[in-house]
Design an enzyme around this catalytic site. Structure first.
Site, PDB file in Angstrom:
ATOM      1  N   SER A   1      38.396  34.188 -53.558  1.00 45.57           N
ATOM      2  CA  SER A   1      37.825  34.060 -52.399  1.00 45.57           C
ATOM      3  C   SER A   1      38.218  32.788 -51.747  1.00 45.57           C
ATOM      4  O   SER A   1      38.239  31.702 -52.093  1.00 45.57           O
ATOM      5  CB  SER A   1      36.328  34.240 -52.602  1.00 45.57           C
ATOM      6  OG  SER A   1      35.448  33.429 -51.463  1.00 45.57           O
ATOM      7  N   LYS A   2      38.443  32.968 -50.549  1.00 46.08           N
ATOM      8  CA  LYS A   2      39.012  31.711 -49.620  1.00 46.08           C
ATOM      9  C   LYS A   2      37.706  30.619 -49.580  1.00 46.08           C
ATOM     10  O   LYS A   2      38.058  29.732 -49.523  1.00 46.08           O
ATOM     11  CB  LYS A   2      39.125  32.206 -48.075  1.00 46.08           C
ATOM     12  CG  LYS A   2      39.865  31.322 -47.392  1.00 46.08           C
ATOM     13  CD  LYS A   2      40.207  31.939 -45.984  1.00 46.08           C
ATOM     14  CE  LYS A   2      40.896  30.984 -44.964  1.00 46.08           C
ATOM     15  NZ  LYS A   2      39.785  30.738 -43.732  1.00 46.08           N
ATOM     16  N   ARG A   3      36.431  31.456 -49.633  1.00 48.04           N
ATOM     17  CA  ARG A   3      35.233  30.405 -49.455  1.00 48.04           C
ATOM     18  C   ARG A   3      35.316  29.459 -50.806  1.00 48.04           C
ATOM     19  O   ARG A   3      34.610  28.311 -50.770  1.00 48.04           O
ATOM     20  CB  ARG A   3      34.045  31.128 -49.350  1.00 48.04           C
ATOM     21  CG  ARG A   3      33.734  31.642 -47.998  1.00 48.04           C
ATOM     22  CD  ARG A   3      32.184  31.964 -47.897  1.00 48.04           C
ATOM     23  NE  ARG A   3      32.318  33.421 -48.847  1.00 48.04           N
ATOM     24  CZ  ARG A   3      32.488  34.475 -48.319  1.00 48.04           C
ATOM     25  NH1 ARG A   3      32.889  34.984 -47.342  1.00 48.04           N
ATOM     26  NH2 ARG A   3      32.350  35.607 -49.247  1.00 48.04           N
TER      27      ARG A   3
END
Ligand code: GLU
Length: 519
Positions: free
Chosen positions: A253-255
C-alpha cells in the site's frame, strides 16, 4: 464469443504496481485467447482533473507495452469509456429496473435507515432493508414525486434464495440473499454506485471475464444480482490475490511507504531510489517510490523484467520456470494456475529477471537506453553528441554485466566530467597518493610513460604497465591504485586498463598532472 477483459482504474495520478499486476492478468487472458483488453476509466469522483490524473496510468501501460484495444485516446465501438460520461445510460437502466419492479425508490431518511441498522445490531440479527417505501400508497408516492422528496434507488434483493459464482481462482462461492440489504444503486443526487455502474459497463462493453482484486469478491454477490435484474448473462469471475509487501502477506500500500524503507527486501529498491533519483533531479517521496510502476521506469529497469516479475506474482507455469518472455507468458497463461494466497513482491527475483533480460540486449540497445539517463543527469549534452555516444558505448562494453539497471551508468560520472572537475574520494587519495611511499614519484614516472604510448588500447597499456613496474623491481600493487585514484577519483571500478583506455591519453595525462599538483 471473443474473450473481452477490462481493467477499470480510477484516475489517481499514479499506477500502483499491484494494480498493474491485475491489469496484466486481464491483458494476458485477453491476448491468450486472441480477445480484447479494454481500459475503462472509473472517474466518478469528479473533483480531480481526470485527464492529468489519467496520464501517468496510461504512461505506465505504454511503458509496460500493454496496449489496450478500446478505451481512452483510441475510443472503440462502445465509447465513451469514461464512467463520468455515461450517466445518462446509468439513469436509463435504473429507470428500466424501477419500471419492471426490480428496483425501488426508497424515500426513507438516512436517520431511519441508521436507526434500523442500530436496532438490528442491538438485537444481534442481520440487518435487512425495511422496504417501507414499497408500502407507500399511490397518493403518497405521487405527492412525494410532486414535491420532490429526495430518494435513493435500491435493488430489490430476492431474499428467498442464494446467489453463487464459480470463481476461476476461489472456486464455488455462495451468498445467502436473505442476509443482503437492498443495495443502493443510485444516490439521491442521481449518481450511480460503483456496484451498479460497473455492471452496466461490463454488460454494455460485452466483458466476458472480470479479473480483479480479491477485495471485490464481496461486491460480486450484489453485482451478480444486478446482472440478473438487468437480464444479462454474468461474466466469468476471477478474484486474484493482492500483491503483498515484500516478504509479507500484507497488501502493498502506498500509505505504508514510510515503513517499507525498513523492510529488508524492499530496502534495496529504496537504496536505488536514493542514489539514482537525486541525480535526475527527483527524490523518493509520495509521488515517486517503489510502490509505483513509474519508479521502475525512472530508475532504469527493463519493462521486460517488470513484466516477468508481475506475471510470476501469483501465477506460475510450473515449479521451476522463472524467466519468461511476453510471448511465452501469453501462450501459457491460464486463470487456473493463479494461486489463492497473497504473493509478496519479490525484489530479489525482480533483480534477477532484470539481469536476465538485460543480458539479452545488444551493446547498441543498452547504450540507447543509458544515454537518456546521462542526458537527464546533465553528464552529457542533450541530445548526446557522437563523442559522448562513443564514450558511453566503450563504457558499456567495459562494464559488461556491471550495468544492471540503465541508471547504473550514472555511477561512472568520472568518465563524462571535465578533467578539472573530477571529484576525488579523499580517503583513497590520502591513502594511495599522499601517504603511500614513493607514490608521487611513481605516478609522475607513470605519466611520462603514458605520454609515450601511441597505442592506447587496454591490452597495450597492460603490457606497458607490467614493463614499467618490472623495470623498477616493483609489483603492480605499487602503482595501480595511485593511477586509478588519480585518473578516476575512485578506489575501485572496472579493470584499470579499460578505464585508462576509455579516458584516452589526453585525459589520463591531464588528470595525473592535476593529482600530482594537489598531492
Ligand atoms: N475502479 C474499481 C477499482 O479500482 C474497479 C473494480 C472492478 O474491477 O470492478 O477497484
Amino acid at each position: 464469443m471473443s474473450v473481452r477483459t477490462r481493467f477499470a482504474p480510477s484516475p489517481t495520478g499514479y499506477m500502483h504496481i499491484g494494480g498493474m499486476r491485475t491489469a496484466l492478468f486481464n491483458w494476458l487472458w485477453a491476448r491468450h485467447n486472441g480477445g480484447q483488453f479494454i481500459l475503462r476509466i472509473d472517474d466518478t469522483d469528479r473533483e480531480r482533473n481526470v485527464e492529468a490524473a489519467l496520464q501517468p496510468i496510461l504512461d505506465a501501460f505504454r511503458w509496460m507495452n500493454l496496449p489496450w484495444d478500446e478505451g481512452p485516446e483510441i475510443g472503440g465501438p462502445h465509447a465513451p469509456y469514461y464512467q463520468s460520461q455515461r450517466n445518462d445510460r446509468y439513469r436509463e437502466v435504473v429507470r428500466q429496473l424501477v419500471d419492471s419492479g426490480k428496483a425501488y425508490r426508497d424515500y426513507e431518511t438516512a436517520e431511519q435507515t441508521k436507526a434500523d441498522r442500530d436496532a438490528a445490531e442491538k438485537e444481534k440479527r442481520p440487518y435487512v432493508s425495511s422496504r417501507r417505501s414499497l408500502g407507500l400508497s399511490d397518493e403518497t408516492r405521487a405527492e412525494y414525486e410532486a414535491t420532490q422528496v429526495p430518494y435513493v434507488v435500491r435493488l430489490l434483493v430476492p431474499r428467498e434464495r442464494k446467489v453463487s459464482i464459480n470463481d476461476h481462482v476461489r472456486g464455488f462461492v455462495e451468498w445467502d440473499c436473505s442476509l443482503i440489504p437492498d443495495p443502493v444503486i443510485q444516490r439521491s443526487d442521481g449518481s450511480p454506485l460503483y456496484n451498479f455502474a460497473t455492471v452496466v459497463d461490463d454488460v454494455d462493453f460485452e466483458i466476458t471475464h472480470v479479473i480483479r482484486a480479491e477485495e471485490h469478491l464481496t461486491n460480486t454477490a450484489v453485482q451478480h444480482l444486478i446482472y440478473e435484474a438487468i437480464g444479462a448473462k454474468p461474466p466469468e469471475f476471477a478474484h486474484i490475490p493482492f500483491v503483498a509487501a515484500p516478504g509479507t502477506t500484507k497488501k502493498l500500500s502506498k500509505r505504508e511507504i514510510g515503513k517499507y524503507r525498513n523492510n529488508p527486501q524492499f530496502k534495496r529498491m529504496f537504496e536505488i531510489a536514493d542514489t539514482v533519483l537525486p541525480k535526475l533531479g527527483m527524490k523518493s517521496d509520495d509521488s515517486m517510490n517503489p510502490v509505483m510502476v513509474a519508479f521502475y521506469e525512472q530508475v532504469g529497469f527493463l519493462p521486460e523484467a517488470v513484466f516477468n516479475a508481475l506475471a510470476r506474482l501469483g501465477w506460475s507455469l510450473d515449479d521451476k520456470t522463472e524467466y519468461m518472455s511476453r510471448e511465452f507468458v501469453i501462450e501459457n497463461f491460464t486463470l487456473e494456475r493463479v494461486v489463492k494466497g497473497a504473493a509478496g513482491l519479490d525484489c530479489d527475483k525482480l533483480m534477477s529477471y532484470q539481469e536476465h533480460w538485460m543480458a539479452k540486449l545488444s551493446v547498441e540497445e543498452k547504450v540507447t537506453r543509458c544515454l537518456p539517463f546521462l542526458e537527464r543527469a546533465g553528464y552529457v549534452a542533450s541530445p548526446a553528441d557522437s563523442v559522448a555516444t562513443e564514450l558511453a558505448t566503450r563504457l558499456v562494453v567495459a562494464l559488461g554485466e556491471r550495468i544492471k539497471l540503465f541508471s547504473d551508468i550514472l555511477s561512472y560520472e568520472e568518465y563524462f566530467v571535465a578533467d578539472d572537475a573530477l571529484a576525488y574520494d579523499e580517503k583513497a587519495f590520502e591513502k594511495r597518493i599522499r601517504k603511500a611511499d614513493g607514490a608521487v614519484e611513481l605516478l609522475k614516472g607513470y605519466g611520462e610513460m603514458l605520454a609515450t604510448q601511441d597505442d592506447f588500447s587496454a591490452a597495450t597499456l597492460e603490457q606497458a604497465t607490467h614493463s614499467f613496474v618490472e623495470f623498477r623491481g616493483l609489483g603492480l600493487g605499487d602503482i595501480v591504485h595511485a593511477v586509478r585514484v588519480a585518473t578516476t577519483g575512485k578506489p575501485a571500478g572496472p579493470g584499470l586498463y579499460d578505464c585508462l583506455a576509455l579516458l584516452g591519453r589526453d585525459k589520463c595525462l591531464k588528470r595525473i598532472e592535476r593529482a600530482l599538483a594537489r598531492a
